[in-house]
Design a protein around this motif. Structure first.
Motif, PDB file in Angstrom:
ATOM      1  N   GLU A   1      -1.001   2.034  -5.068  1.00  0.00           N
ATOM      2  CA  GLU A   1      -2.354   1.585  -4.301  1.00  0.00           C
ATOM      3  C   GLU A   1      -1.953   2.003  -2.924  1.00  0.00           C
ATOM      4  O   GLU A   1      -1.172   2.112  -2.438  1.00  0.00           O
ATOM      5  N   ASP A   2      -3.398   2.230  -2.432  1.00  0.00           N
ATOM      6  CA  ASP A   2      -3.437   2.564  -0.817  1.00  0.00           C
ATOM      7  C   ASP A   2      -3.001   1.392  -0.093  1.00  0.00           C
ATOM      8  O   ASP A   2      -3.436   0.373  -0.494  1.00  0.00           O
ATOM      9  N   LYS A   3      -2.127   1.431   0.948  1.00  0.00           N
ATOM     10  CA  LYS A   3      -1.868   0.206   1.700  1.00  0.00           C
ATOM     11  C   LYS A   3      -3.150  -0.215   2.294  1.00  0.00           C
ATOM     12  O   LYS A   3      -2.921  -1.453   2.670  1.00  0.00           O
ATOM     13  N   LYS A   4      -3.857   0.399   2.968  1.00  0.00           N
ATOM     14  CA  LYS A   4      -4.939   0.023   3.616  1.00  0.00           C
ATOM     15  C   LYS A   4      -5.988  -0.960   2.926  1.00  0.00           C
ATOM     16  O   LYS A   4      -6.263  -2.121   3.516  1.00  0.00           O
ATOM     17  N   THR A   5      -6.656  -0.314   2.016  1.00  0.00           N
ATOM     18  CA  THR A   5      -7.776  -1.182   1.292  1.00  0.00           C
ATOM     19  C   THR A   5      -7.143  -1.840  -0.186  1.00  0.00           C
ATOM     20  O   THR A   5      -7.847  -2.820  -0.438  1.00  0.00           O
ATOM     21  N   LYS A   6      -5.979  -1.325  -0.501  1.00  0.00           N
ATOM     22  CA  LYS A   6      -5.505  -1.887  -1.839  1.00  0.00           C
ATOM     23  C   LYS A   6      -6.830  -1.765  -2.949  1.00  0.00           C
ATOM     24  O   LYS A   6      -6.603  -2.450  -4.199  1.00  0.00           O
TER      25      LYS A   6
ATOM     26  N   LEU B   1      -7.798   1.525  -4.109  1.00  0.00           N
ATOM     27  CA  LEU B   1      -7.515   2.811  -5.062  1.00  0.00           C
ATOM     28  C   LEU B   1      -6.113   2.877  -5.800  1.00  0.00           C
ATOM     29  O   LEU B   1      -5.022   2.178  -5.281  1.00  0.00           O
ATOM     30  N   MET B   2      -6.128   3.740  -6.624  1.00  0.00           N
ATOM     31  CA  MET B   2      -4.579   3.865  -7.259  1.00  0.00           C
ATOM     32  C   MET B   2      -4.420   5.418  -7.262  1.00  0.00           C
ATOM     33  O   MET B   2      -5.148   6.156  -7.379  1.00  0.00           O
ATOM     34  N   MET B   3      -3.105   5.476  -7.603  1.00  0.00           N
ATOM     35  CA  MET B   3      -2.478   6.649  -7.957  1.00  0.00           C
ATOM     36  C   MET B   3      -1.387   6.686  -9.036  1.00  0.00           C
ATOM     37  O   MET B   3      -0.834   5.621  -8.931  1.00  0.00           O
ATOM     38  N   LEU B   4      -1.403   7.507 -10.120  1.00  0.00           N
ATOM     39  CA  LEU B   4      -0.553   7.152 -11.123  1.00  0.00           C
ATOM     40  C   LEU B   4       0.956   8.081 -10.670  1.00  0.00           C
ATOM     41  O   LEU B   4       0.992   8.914  -9.863  1.00  0.00           O
ATOM     42  N   PRO B   5       2.002   7.762 -11.323  1.00  0.00           N
ATOM     43  CA  PRO B   5       3.362   8.361 -10.885  1.00  0.00           C
ATOM     44  C   PRO B   5       3.082   9.922 -10.834  1.00  0.00           C
ATOM     45  O   PRO B   5       3.641  10.656 -10.159  1.00  0.00           O
ATOM     46  N   ALA B   6       2.345  10.269 -12.011  1.00  0.00           N
ATOM     47  CA  ALA B   6       2.130  11.661 -12.283  1.00  0.00           C
ATOM     48  C   ALA B   6       1.457  12.410 -11.077  1.00  0.00           C
ATOM     49  O   ALA B   6       1.569  13.540 -10.692  1.00  0.00           O
ATOM     50  N   ASP B   7       0.556  11.769 -10.479  1.00  0.00           N
ATOM     51  CA  ASP B   7      -0.346  12.052  -9.327  1.00  0.00           C
ATOM     52  C   ASP B   7       0.710  12.218  -8.261  1.00  0.00           C
ATOM     53  O   ASP B   7       0.575  13.441  -7.246  1.00  0.00           O
ATOM     54  N   TYR B   8       1.320  11.074  -8.045  1.00  0.00           N
ATOM     55  CA  TYR B   8       2.223  11.367  -6.798  1.00  0.00           C
ATOM     56  C   TYR B   8       3.176  12.347  -6.783  1.00  0.00           C
ATOM     57  O   TYR B   8       3.973  12.703  -5.766  1.00  0.00           O
TER      58      TYR B   8
ATOM     59  N   TRP C   1       0.530   5.526   0.523  1.00  0.00           N
ATOM     60  CA  TRP C   1       0.861   4.790  -0.733  1.00  0.00           C
ATOM     61  C   TRP C   1       1.882   3.979  -0.849  1.00  0.00           C
ATOM     62  O   TRP C   1       3.095   4.472  -0.646  1.00  0.00           O
ATOM     63  N   VAL C   2       1.774   2.766  -1.619  1.00  0.00           N
ATOM     64  CA  VAL C   2       2.711   1.866  -2.102  1.00  0.00           C
ATOM     65  C   VAL C   2       2.969   1.445  -3.441  1.00  0.00           C
ATOM     66  O   VAL C   2       1.643   1.516  -3.917  1.00  0.00           O
ATOM     67  N   TRP C   3       3.939   1.011  -4.100  1.00  0.00           N
ATOM     68  CA  TRP C   3       3.947   0.542  -5.320  1.00  0.00           C
ATOM     69  C   TRP C   3       3.285  -0.707  -5.580  1.00  0.00           C
ATOM     70  O   TRP C   3       3.362  -1.705  -4.691  1.00  0.00           O
ATOM     71  N   ARG C   4       2.332  -0.962  -6.453  1.00  0.00           N
ATOM     72  CA  ARG C   4       1.479  -2.148  -6.666  1.00  0.00           C
ATOM     73  C   ARG C   4       2.165  -3.355  -7.174  1.00  0.00           C
ATOM     74  O   ARG C   4       3.067  -3.072  -8.215  1.00  0.00           O
ATOM     75  N   LYS C   5       2.149  -4.264  -6.891  1.00  0.00           N
ATOM     76  CA  LYS C   5       2.875  -5.481  -7.275  1.00  0.00           C
ATOM     77  C   LYS C   5       1.804  -6.227  -8.376  1.00  0.00           C
ATOM     78  O   LYS C   5       0.995  -6.754  -7.983  1.00  0.00           O
ATOM     79  N   TRP C   6       2.374  -5.927  -9.389  1.00  0.00           N
ATOM     80  CA  TRP C   6       1.480  -6.571 -10.508  1.00  0.00           C
ATOM     81  C   TRP C   6       1.982  -6.603 -12.079  1.00  0.00           C
ATOM     82  O   TRP C   6       3.259  -5.931 -11.965  1.00  0.00           O
ATOM     83  N   SER C   7       1.493  -7.135 -13.052  1.00  0.00           N
ATOM     84  CA  SER C   7       2.132  -7.074 -14.235  1.00  0.00           C
ATOM     85  C   SER C   7       2.027  -6.244 -15.168  1.00  0.00           C
ATOM     86  O   SER C   7       2.565  -5.964 -16.516  1.00  0.00           O
ATOM     87  N   GLY C   8       1.054  -4.974 -14.745  1.00  0.00           N
ATOM     88  CA  GLY C   8       1.036  -3.714 -15.305  1.00  0.00           C
ATOM     89  C   GLY C   8       1.851  -2.957 -15.044  1.00  0.00           C
ATOM     90  O   GLY C   8       2.918  -2.884 -14.558  1.00  0.00           O
ATOM     91  N   PRO C   9       2.002  -1.432 -15.729  1.00  0.00           N
ATOM     92  CA  PRO C   9       2.667  -0.376 -15.506  1.00  0.00           C
ATOM     93  C   PRO C   9       2.685   0.044 -14.164  1.00  0.00           C
ATOM     94  O   PRO C   9       1.870  -0.433 -13.351  1.00  0.00           O
TER      95      PRO C   9
END
Length: 379
Positions: A305-310, A312-319, A293-301
């Protein structure tokens, strides 16, 4: 639940499943899964008034236009919260309540509305889980306020709280059911919807019983009682401990992120947690541990996102669950054994749905196991 974690309204659920889990019928897969791990990737029919069962009609007649409770008389009005609450209490006090069969009919109606090609991934089920979760997760153990008893999300400002953004979709959908079964309280309706959603998505059985009453605007809970998905371990514990949950129950409940997705116009976050967000499994935990899991580079909060397929997502509270030693031990436990997860989730979710409801209101001493559409078809 719009996530268990307050994605300021992100959906509280998500799911991934193996395409051939033992014991799941093909009929169930066709009925409930429009989006599967093998194929990553709502229509609302107004109820026909003529389909009301004779039992429902008798219940309405029996409740009547006037109810006597504690020596006071209340005129029945479909728009009067006081009357609604009094009627529900009267049903319990006089033991005049709809039967389990009647509640099963409500369950069946809800289940019939889940499949929706135009909504999200083809199902309303995840947003209904979020409705049940957010209607119950406002409970404060110390003050004994909040919870599912009064269905206060019907009123502003609670209906407008950031964590409840988008839940108008679920509440409006449930109005179709309410019109056909006007005798059921909103608290019972919304929590039963969560049960139906989980079970029809091939999740575990959720013990459930009726008895909630509809409260007043004065009972609305303050903002900030639901989890904030942007926060970490301390916040998660503060929120869940306030409700009376421990670390194990916290991790089990957050596993509902196996289904559903976040919406930028609701929570600000975007994307599904798993590849099959309309099937209830333990893959939220598996992905959390196995993917990079890597931090997504975008304009949102801030989200991962998963590095392999980009995709899926995880929230900070999930991680945060894998950054905390105690939480991570349960993540591993549930990733390794779906049956253990199902068992623990069932107990925790059933407990969640009953928060804030006085024991004297329950119409049955022991919760019921409602039958899925598949089980009824097989019989």
């Amino acid at each position: 639940m719009a996530s268990i974690l307050r994605t300021r309204a992100a959906p509280f659920t998500r799911s991934l499943i193996s395409a051939n889990r033992p014991g799941v019928s093909n009929f169930s897969r066709i009925l409930t899964r429009k989006y599967t791990s093998a194929n990553p990737g709502t229509g609302e029919t107004p109820p026909d008034p003529s389909t009301k069962s004779s039992t429902n009609i008798l219940a309405l007649v029996g409740i009547g236009a006037i109810v006597v409770v504690g020596g006071a008389f209340y005129a029945f009005s479909s728009n009067d919260t006081t009357a609604k609450s009094t009627i529900q209490a009267a049903k319990v006090a006089t033991n005049f309540v709809p039967s389990k069969t009647d509640y099963q009919k409500v369950y069946n109606k809800i289940a019939s509305l889940l499949d929706a090609s135009e909504y999200d991934d083809g199902s309303y089920a995840p947003v209904l889980i979020r409705l049940a979760w957010h209607a119950s997760g406002t409970y404060d153990e110390k003050t004994n306020t909040g919870g599912s008893n009064y269905a206060t999300m019907r009123f502003a400002p609670e209906s407008l709280h950031g964590a409840n953004n988008g839940l108008v979709v679920a509440r409006n959908l449930m109005e179709q059911v309410k019109k056909e079964f006007p005798w059921i309280s909103y608290g019972d309706l919304w929590t039963l919807a969560g049960v139906a959603a989980i079970q029809e998505m091939q999740g575990p059985k959720i013990p459930w019983r009726p008895g909630r009453i509809d409260g007043h605007e004065k009972d609305v809970t303050p903002d900030g009682r639901l989890p904030d998905a942007a926060q970490g371990q301390k916040h998660i514990r503060d929120i869940f401990y306030r409700m009376g949950f421990n670390d194990q129950e916290i991790v089990a409940l957050i596993g509902a992120h196996a289904v559903g997705r976040c919406h930028p116009d609701r929570s600000g976050f975007e994307g599904p947690w798993t590849f099959s967000p309309t099937t209830f499994t333990n893959h939220f935990y598996k992905l959390l541990l196995e993917e990079k899991w890597v931090w997504r580079k975008w304009s949102g909060p801030k989200q991962l996102e998963d590095k392999k397929t980009k995709s899926l997502m995880m929230l900070p509270a999930d991680y945060a669950l894998v950054e905390d030693k105690s939480f991570k031990s349960y993540v591993k436990k549930y990733a390794d054994d779906e049956n253990v997860f199902f068992s623990d989730f069932s107990k925790a979710f059933s407990k969640l749905l009953e928060l804030g409801v006085p024991s004297s209101q329950w119409v049955t001493p022991e919760p019921w196991n409602m039958k899925t559409l598949d089980e009824q078809a097989d019989k």
